[in-house]
Motif scaffolding. Sequence first.
Motif, PDB file in Angstrom:
ATOM      1  N   ARG A   1       0.845  -1.190   0.000  1.00  0.00           N
ATOM      2  CA  ARG A   1       0.000   0.000   0.000  1.00  0.00           C
ATOM      3  C   ARG A   1       0.878   1.237   0.000  1.00  0.00           C
ATOM      4  O   ARG A   1       1.745   1.381   0.857  1.00  0.00           O
ATOM      5  N   GLU A   2       0.665   2.148  -0.937  1.00  0.00           N
ATOM      6  CA  GLU A   2       1.478   3.359  -0.949  1.00  0.00           C
ATOM      7  C   GLU A   2       1.063   4.253   0.223  1.00  0.00           C
ATOM      8  O   GLU A   2      -0.091   4.291   0.620  1.00  0.00           O
ATOM      9  N   PRO A   3       2.033   4.974   0.792  1.00  0.00           N
ATOM     10  CA  PRO A   3       1.703   5.805   1.950  1.00  0.00           C
ATOM     11  C   PRO A   3       0.648   6.848   1.580  1.00  0.00           C
ATOM     12  O   PRO A   3       0.790   7.583   0.611  1.00  0.00           O
ATOM     13  N   THR A   4      -0.434   6.865   2.336  1.00  0.00           N
ATOM     14  CA  THR A   4      -1.542   7.761   2.014  1.00  0.00           C
ATOM     15  C   THR A   4      -1.195   9.181   2.446  1.00  0.00           C
ATOM     16  O   THR A   4      -0.919   9.442   3.613  1.00  0.00           O
ATOM     17  N   SER A   5      -1.215  10.091   1.494  1.00  0.00           N
ATOM     18  CA  SER A   5      -0.914  11.487   1.797  1.00  0.00           C
ATOM     19  C   SER A   5      -2.129  12.141   2.453  1.00  0.00           C
ATOM     20  O   SER A   5      -3.249  11.644   2.370  1.00  0.00           O
ATOM     21  N   LEU A   6      -1.883  13.261   3.102  1.00  0.00           N
ATOM     22  CA  LEU A   6      -2.953  13.987   3.779  1.00  0.00           C
ATOM     23  C   LEU A   6      -4.037  14.384   2.783  1.00  0.00           C
ATOM     24  O   LEU A   6      -5.228  14.311   3.067  1.00  0.00           O
ATOM     25  N   LYS A   7      -3.569  14.759   1.580  1.00  0.00           N
ATOM     26  CA  LYS A   7      -4.505  15.206   0.549  1.00  0.00           C
ATOM     27  C   LYS A   7      -5.510  14.096   0.214  1.00  0.00           C
ATOM     28  O   LYS A   7      -6.705  14.330   0.067  1.00  0.00           O
ATOM     29  N   LYS A   8      -4.971  12.868   0.121  1.00  0.00           N
ATOM     30  CA  LYS A   8      -5.819  11.743  -0.229  1.00  0.00           C
ATOM     31  C   LYS A   8      -6.781  11.420   0.916  1.00  0.00           C
ATOM     32  O   LYS A   8      -7.931  11.040   0.712  1.00  0.00           O
ATOM     33  N   ILE A   9      -6.272  11.546   2.139  1.00  0.00           N
ATOM     34  CA  ILE A   9      -7.111  11.253   3.308  1.00  0.00           C
ATOM     35  C   ILE A   9      -8.280  12.229   3.375  1.00  0.00           C
ATOM     36  O   ILE A   9      -9.430  11.846   3.610  1.00  0.00           O
ATOM     37  N   LEU A  10      -7.961  13.515   3.152  1.00  0.00           N
ATOM     38  CA  LEU A  10      -9.031  14.517   3.187  1.00  0.00           C
ATOM     39  C   LEU A  10      -9.950  14.355   1.984  1.00  0.00           C
ATOM     40  O   LEU A  10     -11.167  14.464   2.114  1.00  0.00           O
TER      41      LEU A  10
ATOM     42  N   ALA B   1     -15.361   5.288   9.456  1.00  0.00           N
ATOM     43  CA  ALA B   1     -14.867   4.891   8.137  1.00  0.00           C
ATOM     44  C   ALA B   1     -13.794   5.863   7.672  1.00  0.00           C
ATOM     45  O   ALA B   1     -12.768   5.460   7.116  1.00  0.00           O
ATOM     46  N   ALA B   2     -14.019   7.161   7.926  1.00  0.00           N
ATOM     47  CA  ALA B   2     -13.018   8.163   7.550  1.00  0.00           C
ATOM     48  C   ALA B   2     -11.758   7.997   8.402  1.00  0.00           C
ATOM     49  O   ALA B   2     -10.635   8.041   7.899  1.00  0.00           O
ATOM     50  N   LEU B   3     -11.929   7.792   9.698  1.00  0.00           N
ATOM     51  CA  LEU B   3     -10.784   7.676  10.607  1.00  0.00           C
ATOM     52  C   LEU B   3      -9.924   6.457  10.281  1.00  0.00           C
ATOM     53  O   LEU B   3      -8.701   6.491  10.416  1.00  0.00           O
ATOM     54  N   THR B   4     -10.548   5.359   9.871  1.00  0.00           N
ATOM     55  CA  THR B   4      -9.787   4.149   9.579  1.00  0.00           C
ATOM     56  C   THR B   4      -9.367   4.070   8.121  1.00  0.00           C
ATOM     57  O   THR B   4      -8.779   3.083   7.707  1.00  0.00           O
ATOM     58  N   GLY B   5      -9.691   5.123   7.327  1.00  0.00           N
ATOM     59  CA  GLY B   5      -9.205   5.189   5.958  1.00  0.00           C
ATOM     60  C   GLY B   5     -10.058   4.441   4.946  1.00  0.00           C
ATOM     61  O   GLY B   5      -9.625   4.196   3.824  1.00  0.00           O
ATOM     62  N   ILE B   6     -11.263   4.062   5.318  1.00  0.00           N
ATOM     63  CA  ILE B   6     -12.144   3.376   4.363  1.00  0.00           C
ATOM     64  C   ILE B   6     -12.657   4.352   3.325  1.00  0.00           C
ATOM     65  O   ILE B   6     -12.797   4.024   2.157  1.00  0.00           O
ATOM     66  N   CYS B   7     -12.990   5.574   3.742  1.00  0.00           N
ATOM     67  CA  CYS B   7     -13.389   6.602   2.787  1.00  0.00           C
ATOM     68  C   CYS B   7     -12.768   7.922   3.214  1.00  0.00           C
ATOM     69  O   CYS B   7     -12.233   8.039   4.320  1.00  0.00           O
TER      70      CYS B   7
END
Lengths: 271, 271, 271, 271
Positions: free
Chosen positions: A3-12, A90-96
Amino acid sequence: QEREPTSLKKILGLEEILNVNIWRASLAELLGTATLVFALDTIVISSIETETKTPNLVMSTMVAIIVTILLLATFPISGGHINPIISFSAALTGICSFTRAAIYIMAQCLGGILGALALKAVVKSSVEDTFSLGGCTLHIVTAGPQGPIVIGLETGQALWLEIICSFVFLFASIWMAFDERQVKALGRVAVCIIIGIVLGILVFVSTTVTATKGYAGAGLNPARCLGPALIRGGHLWDGHWVFWVGPAIACVAFAMYTKIVPHQHFHVLER
Amino acid sequence: QEREPTSLKKILGLEEILNVNIWRASLAELLGTATLVFALDTIVISSIETETKTPNLVMSTMVAIIVTILLLATFPISGGHINPIISFSAALTGICSFTRAAIYIMAQCLGGILGALALKAVVKSSVEDTFSLGGCTLHIVTAGPQGPIVIGLETGQALWLEIICSFVFLFASIWMAFDERQVKALGRVAVCIIIGIVLGILVFVSTTVTATKGYAGAGLNPARCLGPALIRGGHLWDGHWVFWVGPAIACVAFAMYTKIVPHQHFHVLER
Amino acid sequence: QEREPTSLKKILGLEEILNVNIWRASLAELLGTATLVFALDTIVISSIETETKTPNLVMSTMVAIIVTILLLATFPISGGHINPIISFSAALTGICSFTRAAIYIMAQCLGGILGALALKAVVKSSVEDTFSLGGCTLHIVTAGPQGPIVIGLETGQALWLEIICSFVFLFASIWMAFDERQVKALGRVAVCIIIGIVLGILVFVSTTVTATKGYAGAGLNPARCLGPALIRGGHLWDGHWVFWVGPAIACVAFAMYTKIVPHQHFHVLER
Amino acid sequence: QEREPTSLKKILGLEEILNVNIWRASLAELLGTATLVFALDTIVISSIETETKTPNLVMSTMVAIIVTILLLATFPISGGHINPIISFSAALTGICSFTRAAIYIMAQCLGGILGALALKAVVKSSVEDTFSLGGCTLHIVTAGPQGPIVIGLETGQALWLEIICSFVFLFASIWMAFDERQVKALGRVAVCIIIGIVLGILVFVSTTVTATKGYAGAGLNPARCLGPALIRGGHLWDGHWVFWVGPAIACVAFAMYTKIVPHQHFHVLER
């Protein structure tokens, strides 16, 4: 698979705000939550109205069934949240992304209000009074022997119950829906049934274990609490923050748990 | 797979009027609805006759079971409608042509009358009087302390309840039956069970939440309301239009919802 | 796959009379029906003896369970009839030959007698009197204020109820067991559960909707009515023909329905 | 496939004490047991509080459901023990090392305490008194006609019941989870459901068969007994050793049974 490291931009996921599909999907969240609130509140009222010694059991069974069905109904469109707790965790755990979660939660709140309005349209005002529109109450004002008295649960205790029940809800059911391998192993229907049953049991437990009249049980869905509170107001606003802060704390604790726990079941790998 | 733009001619499907298979299939709709009306109305009467404190619960459980079974029984022949709401919404969402829906609805109405006739043949006239043949009533005339009085629900409230319950019915259950991917994921039996359970819950909720004697609950099936009204007449005709107009409005609203919502679950596609 | 036109000889299947396997299979029918009659009648007696306000509900639930289990138990051996209605309609719709149906029905009648004898051996004569051995009665003679009076249902009404209930039974459940595609789609267990549940609901409905003491409800199985009538005699013979003629008419009507209805679900084929 | 002789070192698995994944997995055991204790004890209290004639049935059903769900939830992380009996017997039968079992049991005990603390925070002290925090009691002190009296089960009887129930639990359900071929044949969900149902039945049986007030039924999970005993103290410590010694004896007996029984099901091989 790396899994590529998720950037803040992608998380938001701010660009998702322009994705028309998310807005269209949020319509399912809106109507799903409206249906849920209408169904839950009529179930609460009907169960207590019914001349049975075990209204809590009837209520919990039907809550379990209706939640299962609505999750199954909205899953293919929006992912089947219809609950700010699920969207937030879901947002906190990175699902969406957080953007999508925010849009969904807004839609859920609107849906909650819509459902409460629909309910208000069909019940008599006397029923509306007695049951506080089926809303989330910590305590109610009732006629006592010497003037009106307030009966119910202390705010601190209610907050604790809200945190613990929300965490149990996340730990025992949502966790399975978030883990792709679990969903594959159990199947979508089983996961939705489990989420429904866990919610039903928590409703049963939280309403009876406190043995306190006036307390309507753990909310476990801030959107469903918001609707009746906005439409009916009054004592439904007292301690309304509990039904938001409690689940929020539980979501953060749950997200931390999912980060610590090993993601691969090493037990299986060793064999 | 590309879908070719559906022309008006195809939507109307006027040539289907000559298709003998549709007329033969409508026989299943006719007998299915007759069986449904006979079963539903005897269940209504039996449940209230039974010395239990929770007749509504018994009634709802059996409604859920019988509807599930009859849907499963008629599905392979006619598609399993046995309810004008399903036929109408199927036509509106493009599942079948309007011609076929019209033939089915006619057959269902005839079946409703047949079922009511069969019921009339086996119950005593006193039972027939007390329960209005198990039909859909908004209010009944009953003996009061000062001459006969009318008790029941206001027409406006009943219309609202009919619209909301029909929409919940369509949104929470029929939607799954119409979506091919859902049917594939859940299986035919699960979908029919869900439709039955949702109907049962709506019957339970609509009869208790109003807490009004004389109101028999949301109709949710115009054909089953038409039969007893035609056979028994009288106060069953009062506000009978409510049981047709309410579902019709809900069907149109539901059809609009299905057009707006994204047809592909983008959530899954993104992964 | 083309079906060759079935000749009269094949329909009658007279050569099957020499098939030893059919006679061995009929043993399962005999013992199955004996078990059924013994179980059903003890359930009828136990339910009414139990101190509950809803004996009919308890009875119906247990009838549904026991019928399901016995159908599953006999299915792999004889096809799981244990009811002359099923054997006769199977012959009429071409599922089995008339010879086999006749052998099965004989075995079922013998089984009914065996079951009634087994029951008579274990209950006290007072219980035997009170419940007419759990048999099918149209009316009973009971002690009234001025000498013995006859209470029960009129013969005509009982015949109507028997016809309608038998048809509902065939239309709503047996139909699924006869249609190979349905059995494949639903699975054998589901079909047997559905048959059991439909029978249970019909027992509940037919005993309560008439609201008549002395009438034991629709028979829905001539073999189970024959046993107690032969062993106990007396008023059990009054109108006993109703429990044979009613189902027979329903079987013929059902066979006609299956001929008219399209055998291929054209709805699915069109897609 | 030949199994190499397992050395004592491998059985003890002392090097696993440095494996950080086992410690992280034990977090799931800790939280799982905390959730279990909180859920079980609230279910015990709620069931008895509910005005029903069959509290044991309600309790057992919910115990079965919650245990099934929590096993499914923790399985992919830690293997789904959440019960010292399972961890200990897993070590004895060679499913996991003794080191891992010890770490898990420690985590389960901590979880039990956490769950009891969470429960104490949300119930009133009167409820806490009446139900001994939902803990495992052999006997309770209650107000009698002449001063306080002790009612409950004799320690010897309770130990026997604990041994027998634990062995039945291991023999009838855990055995299937340990046998790889069984898990493959039945599927993980079915195995977890069976474990849950067997536990529920044992709870029902052990509470009703003794028909003794003051005895809370077989513990069947020492960790869940430890939590309330530590937090609440008092009479919960009386005979607390029974809930540890009983299961321990059952585990040893079960381990011996698994060694004696043929590992290949010869019946299947012969065919």
